[in-house]
Each structure stands twice: as C-alpha cells, then as structure tokens.
Design a protein around this motif. Sequence first.
Motif, PDB file in Angstrom:
ATOM      1  N   THR A  35       0.589  -1.207  -0.043  1.00  0.00           N
ATOM      2  CA  THR A  35       0.032   0.450  -0.128  1.00  0.00           C
ATOM      3  C   THR A  35       0.710   1.684  -0.054  1.00  0.00           C
ATOM      4  O   THR A  35       0.652   2.244  -0.012  1.00  0.00           O
ATOM      5  CB  THR A  35      -1.056   0.239   1.375  1.00  0.00           C
ATOM      6  OG1 THR A  35      -0.152   0.087   2.718  1.00  0.00           O
ATOM      7  CG2 THR A  35      -1.686  -1.426   0.979  1.00  0.00           C
ATOM      8  N   ARG A 169      -3.018  19.897   0.334  1.00  0.00           N
ATOM      9  CA  ARG A 169      -2.564  18.381  -0.075  1.00  0.00           C
ATOM     10  C   ARG A 169      -1.089  18.730  -0.795  1.00  0.00           C
ATOM     11  O   ARG A 169      -1.090  19.717  -1.700  1.00  0.00           O
ATOM     12  CB  ARG A 169      -3.269  18.466  -1.389  1.00  0.00           C
ATOM     13  CG  ARG A 169      -3.792  16.904  -1.788  1.00  0.00           C
ATOM     14  CD  ARG A 169      -4.329  16.678  -3.194  1.00  0.00           C
ATOM     15  NE  ARG A 169      -4.208  15.587  -3.617  1.00  0.00           N
ATOM     16  CZ  ARG A 169      -4.612  15.535  -4.586  1.00  0.00           C
ATOM     17  NH1 ARG A 169      -6.183  15.142  -4.084  1.00  0.00           N
ATOM     18  NH2 ARG A 169      -4.562  13.891  -5.452  1.00  0.00           N
ATOM     19  N   ASP A 171       3.459  16.117  -1.657  1.00  0.00           N
ATOM     20  CA  ASP A 171       3.963  15.030  -2.073  1.00  0.00           C
ATOM     21  C   ASP A 171       4.735  14.807  -1.163  1.00  0.00           C
ATOM     22  O   ASP A 171       5.765  13.261  -0.726  1.00  0.00           O
ATOM     23  CB  ASP A 171       3.715  14.293  -3.396  1.00  0.00           C
ATOM     24  CG  ASP A 171       4.259  15.353  -3.850  1.00  0.00           C
ATOM     25  OD1 ASP A 171       5.653  16.348  -3.193  1.00  0.00           O
ATOM     26  OD2 ASP A 171       4.282  15.216  -5.362  1.00  0.00           O
ATOM     27  N   PHE A 201      -4.906  10.978   2.616  1.00  0.00           N
ATOM     28  CA  PHE A 201      -4.541  10.011   1.462  1.00  0.00           C
ATOM     29  C   PHE A 201      -5.525  10.227   0.587  1.00  0.00           C
ATOM     30  O   PHE A 201      -6.208   9.698   0.374  1.00  0.00           O
ATOM     31  CB  PHE A 201      -3.818   8.749   2.241  1.00  0.00           C
ATOM     32  CG  PHE A 201      -2.949   8.688   2.950  1.00  0.00           C
ATOM     33  CD1 PHE A 201      -1.461   8.986   2.861  1.00  0.00           C
ATOM     34  CD2 PHE A 201      -2.999   8.083   4.144  1.00  0.00           C
ATOM     35  CE1 PHE A 201      -0.761   8.453   3.457  1.00  0.00           C
ATOM     36  CE2 PHE A 201      -1.825   7.906   5.698  1.00  0.00           C
ATOM     37  CZ  PHE A 201      -0.912   8.693   5.144  1.00  0.00           C
ATOM     38  N   HIS A 202      -4.604  11.066  -0.419  1.00  0.00           N
ATOM     39  CA  HIS A 202      -5.342  11.088  -2.525  1.00  0.00           C
ATOM     40  C   HIS A 202      -4.971  10.578  -2.608  1.00  0.00           C
ATOM     41  O   HIS A 202      -5.628  10.690  -4.254  1.00  0.00           O
ATOM     42  CB  HIS A 202      -5.194  12.711  -2.149  1.00  0.00           C
ATOM     43  CG  HIS A 202      -5.331  13.686  -0.853  1.00  0.00           C
ATOM     44  ND1 HIS A 202      -6.841  13.405  -0.762  1.00  0.00           N
ATOM     45  CD2 HIS A 202      -4.963  14.054  -0.430  1.00  0.00           C
ATOM     46  CE1 HIS A 202      -7.090  14.993   0.532  1.00  0.00           C
ATOM     47  NE2 HIS A 202      -5.873  15.424   0.431  1.00  0.00           N
ATOM     48  N   ALA A 203      -4.215   9.302  -3.007  1.00  0.00           N
ATOM     49  CA  ALA A 203      -3.523   8.674  -4.397  1.00  0.00           C
ATOM     50  C   ALA A 203      -3.809   6.840  -3.322  1.00  0.00           C
ATOM     51  O   ALA A 203      -3.976   7.330  -2.755  1.00  0.00           O
ATOM     52  CB  ALA A 203      -1.962   9.562  -4.228  1.00  0.00           C
ATOM     53  N   GLY A 204      -3.615   5.861  -4.601  1.00  0.00           N
ATOM     54  CA  GLY A 204      -4.007   5.129  -4.657  1.00  0.00           C
ATOM     55  C   GLY A 204      -5.642   4.808  -3.903  1.00  0.00           C
ATOM     56  O   GLY A 204      -6.476   5.626  -4.591  1.00  0.00           O
ATOM     57  N   PRO A 206      -7.560   6.222  -1.346  1.00  0.00           N
ATOM     58  CA  PRO A 206      -8.106   7.205  -0.365  1.00  0.00           C
ATOM     59  C   PRO A 206      -8.029   6.093   0.792  1.00  0.00           C
ATOM     60  O   PRO A 206      -8.985   6.058   1.504  1.00  0.00           O
ATOM     61  CB  PRO A 206      -9.017   7.687  -0.803  1.00  0.00           C
ATOM     62  CG  PRO A 206      -9.246   7.657  -1.791  1.00  0.00           C
ATOM     63  CD  PRO A 206      -8.868   6.742  -2.246  1.00  0.00           C
ATOM     64  N   GLN A 223       3.910  10.983  -2.301  1.00  0.00           N
ATOM     65  CA  GLN A 223       2.731  10.619  -1.870  1.00  0.00           C
ATOM     66  C   GLN A 223       1.315  11.774  -1.843  1.00  0.00           C
ATOM     67  O   GLN A 223       1.897  12.292  -0.538  1.00  0.00           O
ATOM     68  CB  GLN A 223       2.576   9.499  -0.509  1.00  0.00           C
ATOM     69  CG  GLN A 223       1.153   8.343  -0.392  1.00  0.00           C
ATOM     70  CD  GLN A 223       1.353   7.264   0.122  1.00  0.00           C
ATOM     71  OE1 GLN A 223      -0.129   6.771   0.219  1.00  0.00           O
ATOM     72  NE2 GLN A 223       2.192   7.336   0.927  1.00  0.00           N
ATOM     73  N   GLN A 224       0.788  11.787  -2.473  1.00  0.00           N
ATOM     74  CA  GLN A 224      -0.343  13.019  -2.051  1.00  0.00           C
ATOM     75  C   GLN A 224      -1.414  12.363  -0.812  1.00  0.00           C
ATOM     76  O   GLN A 224      -1.789  11.499  -0.377  1.00  0.00           O
ATOM     77  CB  GLN A 224      -1.441  13.061  -3.058  1.00  0.00           C
ATOM     78  CG  GLN A 224      -0.985  13.879  -4.406  1.00  0.00           C
ATOM     79  CD  GLN A 224      -0.473  14.632  -4.394  1.00  0.00           C
ATOM     80  OE1 GLN A 224      -0.765  15.934  -3.356  1.00  0.00           O
ATOM     81  NE2 GLN A 224       0.448  15.383  -5.100  1.00  0.00           N
ATOM     82  N   HIS A 225      -0.572  13.962   0.108  1.00  0.00           N
ATOM     83  CA  HIS A 225      -1.876  13.688   1.650  1.00  0.00           C
ATOM     84  C   HIS A 225      -1.401  15.018   1.975  1.00  0.00           C
ATOM     85  O   HIS A 225      -1.461  16.057   1.446  1.00  0.00           O
ATOM     86  CB  HIS A 225      -0.720  12.590   2.781  1.00  0.00           C
ATOM     87  CG  HIS A 225       0.690  13.605   2.463  1.00  0.00           C
ATOM     88  ND1 HIS A 225       1.902  13.450   2.158  1.00  0.00           N
ATOM     89  CD2 HIS A 225       0.793  14.103   4.030  1.00  0.00           C
ATOM     90  CE1 HIS A 225       2.787  13.694   2.538  1.00  0.00           C
ATOM     91  NE2 HIS A 225       2.649  14.453   3.541  1.00  0.00           N
TER      92      HIS A 225
END
Length: 249
Positions: A35, A169, A171, A201-204, A206, A223-225
């Motif tokens: 993940t 937001r 990364d 968390f916004h990628a993959g 959420p 990783q976008q958060h």
Amino acid sequence: MTKRVVVGKYIMMNTGFAIDPRHDPRLLAATFARTGRIRISNFLLRDAAEMLHDELAASAAWRRVINGKDKVFEISRADFASLDPGYRIQIQDRITAASLNGFQFTYETIRISDDMVERGKSKTALDAFLDFMNGVDVRQFFRDLTQATRVDLIDGQATAYGPGDFLSRHDDNVVGKRRLGAYVLGLTKNWQQQWGGALQFHAGAPETWTPAFNTLALFVVPQQHSVDHVSSDADRLRLSVTGWLRNRS
C-alpha cells in the motif's frame, strides 16, 4: 552514559525510548510494500510515549508557522496570542482563501536540530527522541520495514494543530532532501473524529486516519496527503512528532 539494550531482535539506544518489542518490521513490510503506507498502534513502550506527550503539552517553545506566497512566517505562541483578535481572524481568513489555489498550512512547531552534537546539548525528551530515532538499530528497523537499502538520517519536528489549523494537499517531494518516507508519531489522547485534523491520503486507495495516541503513521514519499482543518469544537491540541527518513546522497 548511553547504554544499549536488546528489544526483541533489535538493539535500541537507551535514551528513555524503545519500540514495543511486539512489532516485527519484517512482518509489517508486506503491508507497507502493498500500500505504500502503514499505521502502527502502540509504537513506543507506553511510558516513553507518555513522557514525550507530557513535555510537548507543557512546552512554552511552540512557534506558529504560516506558509506565505514566497516564504514561511514564524511567530512565537505568546506573540501570536497577543495580536488583536480581529487581526488574527483576518490572518486566518487569508490563509483559508489562499489554500483554495495552492499549497498552504498553518500550525505550531518545535523544531529539532539535525545535528547530533547540538541535540546533545539539550535535555529535552524531544531531542532525546530524535537521537533514539537515529540510532543504528532503529534505522535498521525502518530499513527492514520499508525495504530501503539505506536510511542514513531521520529528521523531525514537533507539531501542534489547534482550531483552524491545517496542512493542504502535497507530496513531500522536495528536491535535494532525498526523502524515502514520512512518519507521524501521534501523541494526541482521546481525539474525537468530528474535530477533524485527520491525516488524509489522496492517491491510490484514499484513506483517512484519525489522530491517535502513540500511533505511528509511515508512508512512502512521494505520496499525496494532507491534514484536515481542525474544528473550532476541538478542546485540545493535535500533538505529534513528524519527519522523514532520508538518504544523505
């Protein structure tokens, strides 16, 4: 005198901190690999987490940081509190408006030096914690967990989020920092979900992680958060120590 003590199969520097020996990083590694993030409850032995929480809750060293257009502004907690209430509201409104069009944040921080010698001059639990995190065997713990071949340096800062605070937001991918992963050690007791302040968390796939005491969030960079706005209803600060696992070169 600093001693080395065996905790599970890892030798931890005796700075007053130790990872709970129930955590085997090789078993956690599969989740992290799948993940790109993992949440570990009861990360430290309880007394160590309590010590760090109590120091941060009582500290007078907090400084408010606000992201401006071209620079980060800092002001001590006491000086910020002394500003006219109406002016503080104007500042908050401008920060919120700016967040609609780009990266923005406002929260409180206590910075920790990357220099081990400088940290050695301090008697705070916060500096001792970062010494602990940079111990050879703790860095090995994170290498085993992340499967990174090198974790040369772990940096950090304490953070406190109160009503209106947030981190928009982003990364964490900053040129020259060589960040492999980011961590957040939550030190907030009895936080209520409706108060906001969640790590999102916004990628993959959420996910939203509500603040919790002695819980470590670890995730790969980039990783976008973000950290959600803290509600005006919150009756305590969202406390944590946060930083990055880094390579020197």
